[in-house]
Scaffold this motif. Structure first.
Motif, PDB file in Angstrom:
ATOM      1  N   VAL A 126       0.819  -1.216   0.000  1.00 31.15           N
ATOM      2  CA  VAL A 126       0.000   0.000   0.000  1.00 31.15           C
ATOM      3  C   VAL A 126       0.856   1.271   0.000  1.00 31.15           C
ATOM      4  O   VAL A 126       0.607   2.181  -0.810  1.00 31.15           O
ATOM      5  CB  VAL A 126      -0.996  -0.003   1.175  1.00 31.15           C
ATOM      6  N   PRO A 127       1.871   1.395   0.871  1.00 29.85           N
ATOM      7  CA  PRO A 127       2.654   2.644   0.845  1.00 29.85           C
ATOM      8  C   PRO A 127       3.354   2.909  -0.474  1.00 29.85           C
ATOM      9  O   PRO A 127       3.322   4.035  -0.993  1.00 29.85           O
ATOM     10  CB  PRO A 127       3.667   2.438   1.982  1.00 29.85           C
ATOM     11  N   ALA A 128       4.012   1.900  -1.044  1.00 26.84           N
ATOM     12  CA  ALA A 128       4.773   2.130  -2.276  1.00 26.84           C
ATOM     13  C   ALA A 128       3.860   2.321  -3.476  1.00 26.84           C
ATOM     14  O   ALA A 128       4.172   3.104  -4.376  1.00 26.84           O
ATOM     15  CB  ALA A 128       5.744   0.982  -2.518  1.00 26.84           C
ATOM     16  N   VAL A 155      10.983  16.901  -6.558  1.00 25.93           N
ATOM     17  CA  VAL A 155       9.796  16.389  -5.880  1.00 25.93           C
ATOM     18  C   VAL A 155       9.835  16.826  -4.423  1.00 25.93           C
ATOM     19  O   VAL A 155      10.851  16.689  -3.747  1.00 25.93           O
ATOM     20  CB  VAL A 155       9.746  14.848  -5.956  1.00 25.93           C
ATOM     21  N   LEU A 156       8.714  17.354  -3.947  1.00 24.35           N
ATOM     22  CA  LEU A 156       8.553  17.684  -2.530  1.00 24.35           C
ATOM     23  C   LEU A 156       7.668  16.632  -1.897  1.00 24.35           C
ATOM     24  O   LEU A 156       6.533  16.424  -2.341  1.00 24.35           O
ATOM     25  CB  LEU A 156       7.920  19.070  -2.360  1.00 24.35           C
ATOM     26  N   VAL A 157       8.175  15.955  -0.878  1.00 15.53           N
ATOM     27  CA  VAL A 157       7.419  14.942  -0.147  1.00 15.53           C
ATOM     28  C   VAL A 157       7.130  15.483   1.241  1.00 15.53           C
ATOM     29  O   VAL A 157       8.051  15.658   2.046  1.00 15.53           O
ATOM     30  CB  VAL A 157       8.205  13.616  -0.044  1.00 15.53           C
ATOM     31  N   THR A 158       5.878  15.794   1.536  1.00 14.09           N
ATOM     32  CA  THR A 158       5.549  16.225   2.892  1.00 14.09           C
ATOM     33  C   THR A 158       5.401  14.992   3.777  1.00 14.09           C
ATOM     34  O   THR A 158       4.889  13.965   3.352  1.00 14.09           O
ATOM     35  CB  THR A 158       4.255  17.054   2.915  1.00 14.09           C
ATOM     36  N   GLY A 159       5.898  15.096   5.006  1.00 16.05           N
ATOM     37  CA  GLY A 159       5.836  13.935   5.887  1.00 16.05           C
ATOM     38  C   GLY A 159       6.762  12.823   5.434  1.00 16.05           C
ATOM     39  O   GLY A 159       6.353  11.662   5.313  1.00 16.05           O
ATOM     40  N   GLY A 160       8.012  13.142   5.205  1.00 13.40           N
ATOM     41  CA  GLY A 160       8.940  12.176   4.628  1.00 13.40           C
ATOM     42  C   GLY A 160       9.344  11.044   5.548  1.00 13.40           C
ATOM     43  O   GLY A 160      10.009  10.106   5.104  1.00 13.40           O
ATOM     44  N   ALA A 161       8.942  11.086   6.834  1.00 14.02           N
ATOM     45  CA  ALA A 161       9.276   9.995   7.754  1.00 14.02           C
ATOM     46  C   ALA A 161       8.146   8.981   7.887  1.00 14.02           C
ATOM     47  O   ALA A 161       8.315   7.961   8.559  1.00 14.02           O
ATOM     48  CB  ALA A 161       9.623  10.557   9.136  1.00 14.02           C
ATOM     49  N   GLY A 162       6.998   9.229   7.248  1.00 10.79           N
ATOM     50  CA  GLY A 162       5.901   8.266   7.262  1.00 10.79           C
ATOM     51  C   GLY A 162       6.142   7.159   6.258  1.00 10.79           C
ATOM     52  O   GLY A 162       7.074   7.216   5.438  1.00 10.79           O
ATOM     53  N   ALA A 163       5.293   6.139   6.289  1.00  6.25           N
ATOM     54  CA  ALA A 163       5.502   4.981   5.406  1.00  6.25           C
ATOM     55  C   ALA A 163       5.366   5.368   3.933  1.00  6.25           C
ATOM     56  O   ALA A 163       6.194   4.984   3.102  1.00  6.25           O
ATOM     57  CB  ALA A 163       4.528   3.863   5.764  1.00  6.25           C
ATOM     58  N   VAL A 164       4.309   6.117   3.576  1.00  4.33           N
ATOM     59  CA  VAL A 164       4.155   6.547   2.184  1.00  4.33           C
ATOM     60  C   VAL A 164       5.241   7.542   1.827  1.00  4.33           C
ATOM     61  O   VAL A 164       5.839   7.476   0.740  1.00  4.33           O
ATOM     62  CB  VAL A 164       2.754   7.140   1.937  1.00  4.33           C
ATOM     63  N   GLY A 165       5.515   8.478   2.737  1.00  8.49           N
ATOM     64  CA  GLY A 165       6.571   9.455   2.482  1.00  8.49           C
ATOM     65  C   GLY A 165       7.912   8.794   2.255  1.00  8.49           C
ATOM     66  O   GLY A 165       8.658   9.163   1.341  1.00  8.49           O
TER      67      GLY A 165
END
Length: 340
Positions: A126-128, A155-165
């Motif tokens: 799901v995350p990837a 690319v800007l990833v908000t919340g980069g420490a979460g699983a999707v991030g």
């Protein structure tokens, strides 16, 4: 066989370890012995409801294991094949991965390369796939990911420490992008850097927009967004002309999104909302091919050294695993179901 089930919606306490008959695969179906199940926020949100349950439900969408038996007409898989699954619990209430054996249509299985662990097969579904979708929806961007597909893009990833991030950072770097991410703490900043982010901004102690614009003066190409409502103002400040905001979450939000019309009009900005359940199996399978390729060459991995600590639970402790996810533990929650 052992299975975790629930017969009513509610908190983790509705989950119980039960004994069920081993299911038999029908035509076009495959039975999988689940080695590892994974917990995502979507799993406990589904468990909490609303809606009606027609019968006992088994939680968890993601898992990986070994093909145990195949039904008539199945030619792509054979007993002994290593696989990971696509949205198992979405297929039927009884097909979640928190059980020793499950049956799914063959089209919901993806081969797991021999060099890739069951942890990665379960932990990055799901995350990837969510991250892959977010990185491939820009109108002038790639529809698929591979090395070089995002070369020259930011690319800007908000919340980069979460699983999707985390998955978005790793996949974007694999595809050649420059990656900026926002996080709330120094500890999470360290995880984002371990995932591969070249630039990390602490939104809690800095002018995030100013820092991002200093890194990307022409603006970012794609924003992978976990907190759409609270970050809506940021988007218009840092997005390039014809840039895309790929929205998969509204963390800390109200459920509503307010946009400044004029700035977004002149930017020709594009908002793409995304959820895996309605994206279509063809896109899921295409994303799964790219995710598997990234897993195969080692560009997508679990573990604190890759920015995603692992928290393990036994099948009998699935309720505690769900509780940990609900409490916002940083990292990936895995459940050991059967021996590898």
């Amino acid at each position: 066989m052992k299975a975790v089930t629930y017969t009513r919606h509610g908190g983790p306490e509705v989950l119980s370890l039960t004994e069920r008959d081993v299911p038999e695969p029908g035509a076009g179906e495959v039975r999988v012995r689940v080695v590892v199940s994974a917990v995502n926020p979507t799993d406990w949100k589904s468990r909490r409801g609303p809606g009606e349950l027609a019968g006992p439900a088994v939680p968890n969408q993601d898992g990986a294991g070994v093909v145990d038996a195949v039904g008539s007409g199945v030619t792509d898989f054979a007993p002994g094949d290593r696989v990971w699954v696509l949205l198992a619990a979405a297929h039927s209430p009884a097909s979640g991965t928190a059980q020793e054996y499950l049956v799914l249509p063959a089209e919901r299985l993806v081969r797991l390369p021999a060099s890739v662990g069951f942890d990665e097969g379960a932990g990055f579904a799901v995350p990837a796939l969510t991250a892959h979708r977010a990185l491939t929806v820009a109108e002038d961007g790639p529809a698929r990911l591979a090395p070089g597909a995002l070369a020259g893009r930011t690319v800007l990833v908000t919340g980069g420490a979460g699983a999707v991030g985390n998955a978005a950072v790793q996949l974007a770097r694999w595809a050649g992008a420059t990656v900026i991410t926002t996080v709330s703490t120094e500890a999470k900043a360290a995880l984002a850097r371990a995932a591969g982010a070249q630039h990390v901004v602490l939104y809690t102690s800095a002018d995030a927009a100013a820092e991002i614009k200093a890194i990307a003066p022409e603006g970012v190409d794609v924003i992978v967004e976990v907190a759409a409502g609270v970050n809506a103002g940021l988007h218009a400040e840092v997005l390039r002309t014809r840039g895309t905001v790929a929205v998969y979450g509204d963390d800390r939000g109200t459920g509503s999104l307010t946009l400044e019309f004029g700035r977004n009009l002149w930017l020709n900005s594009r908002y793409q909302f995304l959820v895996l359940y309605t994206v279509g199996l063809d896109r899921l399978r295409a994303g799964a091919e790219d995710v598997t390729a990234a897993l195969l060459d080692g560009s997508l991995r679990l573990g604190e050294d890759r920015g995603l600590p692992v928290h393990r639970f036994a099948l009998a402790d699935t309720a505690q695993a769900h509780e940990a996810s609900e409490n916002g533990v940083t990292g990936k929650i895995l459940i050991d179901v059967t021996p590898a």
